[in-house]
Design an enzyme around this catalytic site. Structure first.
Site, PDB file in Angstrom:
ATOM      1  N   ASN A   7       0.876  -1.173   0.000  1.00 58.81           N
ATOM      2  CA  ASN A   7       0.000   0.000   0.000  1.00 58.81           C
ATOM      3  C   ASN A   7       0.914   1.223   0.000  1.00 58.81           C
ATOM      4  O   ASN A   7       1.480   1.584   1.017  1.00 58.81           O
ATOM      5  CB  ASN A   7      -0.875  -0.037   1.260  1.00 58.81           C
ATOM      6  CG  ASN A   7      -1.821   1.142   1.337  1.00 58.81           C
ATOM      7  OD1 ASN A   7      -1.747   2.067   0.527  1.00 58.81           O
ATOM      8  ND2 ASN A   7      -2.704   1.121   2.320  1.00 58.81           N
ATOM      9  N   LYS A  14       3.152   0.835   3.206  1.00 59.60           N
ATOM     10  CA  LYS A  14       2.846  -0.206   4.188  1.00 59.60           C
ATOM     11  C   LYS A  14       2.911  -1.550   3.478  1.00 59.60           C
ATOM     12  O   LYS A  14       2.542  -1.635   2.300  1.00 59.60           O
ATOM     13  CB  LYS A  14       1.429  -0.023   4.747  1.00 59.60           C
ATOM     14  CG  LYS A  14       1.296   1.177   5.646  1.00 59.60           C
ATOM     15  CD  LYS A  14      -0.074   1.176   6.313  1.00 59.60           C
ATOM     16  CE  LYS A  14      -0.532   2.582   6.584  1.00 59.60           C
ATOM     17  NZ  LYS A  14      -1.931   2.844   6.469  1.00 59.60           N
ATOM     18  N   ARG A  90      -2.466  -2.024  -3.544  1.00 61.88           N
ATOM     19  CA  ARG A  90      -3.644  -1.173  -3.389  1.00 61.88           C
ATOM     20  C   ARG A  90      -3.517  -0.029  -4.396  1.00 61.88           C
ATOM     21  O   ARG A  90      -2.467   0.612  -4.481  1.00 61.88           O
ATOM     22  CB  ARG A  90      -3.681  -0.599  -1.976  1.00 61.88           C
ATOM     23  CG  ARG A  90      -4.814   0.378  -1.808  1.00 61.88           C
ATOM     24  CD  ARG A  90      -4.700   1.132  -0.516  1.00 61.88           C
ATOM     25  NE  ARG A  90      -5.811   2.039  -0.372  1.00 61.88           N
ATOM     26  CZ  ARG A  90      -5.736   3.200   0.251  1.00 61.88           C
ATOM     27  NH1 ARG A  90      -4.598   3.583   0.792  1.00 61.88           N
ATOM     28  NH2 ARG A  90      -6.792   3.970   0.351  1.00 61.88           N
ATOM     29  N   HIS A 179     -12.635   3.388   0.053  1.00 61.64           N
ATOM     30  CA  HIS A 179     -12.672   2.328   1.073  1.00 61.64           C
ATOM     31  C   HIS A 179     -13.420   1.102   0.553  1.00 61.64           C
ATOM     32  O   HIS A 179     -13.938   0.306   1.334  1.00 61.64           O
ATOM     33  CB  HIS A 179     -13.407   2.780   2.368  1.00 61.64           C
ATOM     34  CG  HIS A 179     -12.742   3.868   3.122  1.00 61.64           C
ATOM     35  ND1 HIS A 179     -13.448   4.902   3.700  1.00 61.64           N
ATOM     36  CD2 HIS A 179     -11.450   4.096   3.442  1.00 61.64           C
ATOM     37  CE1 HIS A 179     -12.620   5.713   4.329  1.00 61.64           C
ATOM     38  NE2 HIS A 179     -11.387   5.249   4.180  1.00 61.64           N
ATOM     39  N   ARG A 240     -11.197  16.013   7.705  1.00 61.25           N
ATOM     40  CA  ARG A 240     -11.957  16.437   6.522  1.00 61.25           C
ATOM     41  C   ARG A 240     -13.367  16.874   6.930  1.00 61.25           C
ATOM     42  O   ARG A 240     -13.977  16.269   7.807  1.00 61.25           O
ATOM     43  CB  ARG A 240     -12.070  15.296   5.503  1.00 61.25           C
ATOM     44  CG  ARG A 240     -10.754  14.878   4.901  1.00 61.25           C
ATOM     45  CD  ARG A 240     -11.002  13.882   3.757  1.00 61.25           C
ATOM     46  NE  ARG A 240      -9.790  13.204   3.377  1.00 61.25           N
ATOM     47  CZ  ARG A 240      -9.636  11.877   3.411  1.00 61.25           C
ATOM     48  NH1 ARG A 240     -10.623  11.094   3.789  1.00 61.25           N
ATOM     49  NH2 ARG A 240      -8.492  11.344   3.046  1.00 61.25           N
ATOM     50  N   GLU A 383      -8.154  -4.876   5.227  1.00 60.28           N
ATOM     51  CA  GLU A 383      -7.988  -4.553   3.811  1.00 60.28           C
ATOM     52  C   GLU A 383      -6.835  -5.348   3.183  1.00 60.28           C
ATOM     53  O   GLU A 383      -6.905  -5.744   2.031  1.00 60.28           O
ATOM     54  CB  GLU A 383      -7.778  -3.043   3.645  1.00 60.28           C
ATOM     55  CG  GLU A 383      -9.081  -2.291   3.880  1.00 60.28           C
ATOM     56  CD  GLU A 383      -8.906  -0.806   4.155  1.00 60.28           C
ATOM     57  OE1 GLU A 383      -8.482  -0.464   5.272  1.00 60.28           O
ATOM     58  OE2 GLU A 383      -9.188  -0.001   3.257  1.00 60.28           O
TER      59      GLU A 383
END
Ligand code: ADP
Length: 396
Positions: A7, A14, A90, A179, A240, A383
């Protein structure tokens, strides 16, 4: 099969090495400060974390350091790189081109590049990670898993904005949602866990982390989700804003003498619960603040939870009912206060919360009472495992 899951962000990366047969994590960690100086965190299953400062001028050096750590004589998880059978990457934005994960080929990468302008911060970083892995592991099959793919089943009534249609035609301005890997994993897993037939189900997934989004999933397919063209829309998040009156942009730009970039920086990085509380984007700090009488921390948690409850209400309408609701990600899995506050608005659905169950965290668990008309549960997301599964499904 051993799958390396990557990722890749602009200055971080990651990774997890997953044994797909047992679905266990053999090793995991992250590279930080890529292009600045460089720090590698590596942890083999069952051992302590090792943190090493090492130069990482580009993602290529970072990935080389990860591969070296994986085959390290003392703490390596594997003996030889030939034991990495596939790599799952990802990828944030697949636009309208990808409704599912895809094997990485030159043609596929060109299609991903065409989506770059929709995610200018994320997609180029994802591509750099893919190219670096291809250079260092030639011949190893690789798969791209998109954050947007699961949401491609949304109907036009859910993905079109009330804007001139030509913006969709010319620039593909529409709701994409993010997501998706988590919403897909959690919706499938909650159906299994609750013994619900996914092909005949109405599920709502609340992915509440630092970034947060909700999705409505009918018969296993996403029919609506709260994030939009970008991850800025929808819920109030860590930093956000989520949904706001668009006219606030001009109003604040004039008052604070900000240009578009300045306003976007405020909406992405200085808003959300961080902006409201003036204190932190982390719910552990906010809960502590609220318990100590800090009114702004309380307001931030209330605004956050109320927005989640309103979205759940709108998705019950979109689904024309709901069988079960799942809370997942950092806040969803770990913050009983938020789950309780959200459920306090859902009595009209016949939902009653089991306070004792709700005090638990981080495990598959039903937190509604047995007589609750709608089941509410905690389903931890994973994930990386979802990416590994998709990778095996395509190249295994
Ligand atoms: P992301 O992947 O978007 O960075 P995560 O899903 O990891 O986010 O969630 C991180 C957030 O989860 C933290 O910022 C914090 O607000 C929340 N969180 C984590 N642990 C706890 C906890 N024990 N109690 C309350 N909130 C928590």
């Amino acid at each position: 099969m051993n799958v390396l899951v990557i990722n890749c962000g602009s200055s971080s990366l990651k990774y997890q090495l997953i044994d797909s047969e047992t679905e266990s994590v053999l090793a995991k960690g992250l590279c930080e400060r890529i292009g600045i100086d460089g720090r590698l965190t590596y942890q083999k299953a069952g051992l302590d974390k090792e943190i090493t400062d090492a130069p990482m001028p580009t993602h290529k050096e970072a990935i080389q350091l990860v591969l070296d750590a994986l085959v390290n004589e003392k703490t390596g998880a594997i003996k030889d790189l030939s034991e990495v059978d596939a790599v799952g990457h990802r990828v944030v934005h697949g636009g309208e081109k990808f409704a599912a994960s895809a094997v990485i080929t030159d043609e596929m990468l060109s299609a991903v590049e065409e989506c770059n302008e929709l995610a200018p911060l994320h997609n180029p970083a994802n591509l750099i990670g893919i190219h670096a892995c291809q250079d260092l592991m030639p011949g190893v099959p690789m798969v791209g898993v998109f954050d947007t793919a699961f949401h491609q089943t949304m109907p036009p009534r859910a993905y079109l904005y009330g804007l001139p249609y030509e913006y969709y035609e010319k620039y593909k301005v529409r709701r994409y949602g993010f997501h998706g890997t988590s919403h897909s994993f959690v919706s499938k897993h909650m159906a299994e866990f609750l013994g619900i037939d996914i092909n005949n189900s109405k599920l709502i997934v609340a992915h509440l982390g630092n970034g947060a989004s909700i999705s409505a999933v009918k018969d296993g397919k996403c029919i609506d989700t709260s994030m939009g063209l970008t991850p800025l829309e929808g819920l109030v998040m860590g930093t956000r804003s989520g949904d706001i009156d668009p006219a606030i942009i001009e109003f604040i730009a004039n008052k604070e003498d900000l240009d578009i970039a300045g306003i976007m920086d405020v909406l992405n990085k200085k808003s959300g619960v961080q902006g409201i509380s003036k204190l932190s984007s982390d719910f552990r700090d906010l809960e502590q603040g609220m318990n100590e009488g800090n009114e702004l921390c309380k307001a931030a948690i209330e605004v956050f939870s109320y927005r989640v409850a309103k979205y759940i209400g709108s998705y019950v309408a979109a689904l024309n009912g709901v069988d079960a609701i799942a809370f997942t990600a950092g806040i969803g899995e770990n913050a009983p206060t938020v789950r309780k506050m959200v459920c306090s608005y859902l009595g009209y659905l016949g939902i009653t919360l089991d306070e004792e169950a709700n005090s638990h965290r981080g495990e598959d668990l039903v937190i509604s009472t047995p007589d609750s008309k709608v089941k509410v549960c905690i389903i931890p997301t994973d994930e990386e495992l979802a990416i590994a599964r998709d990778t095996v499904a395509l190249v295994g």
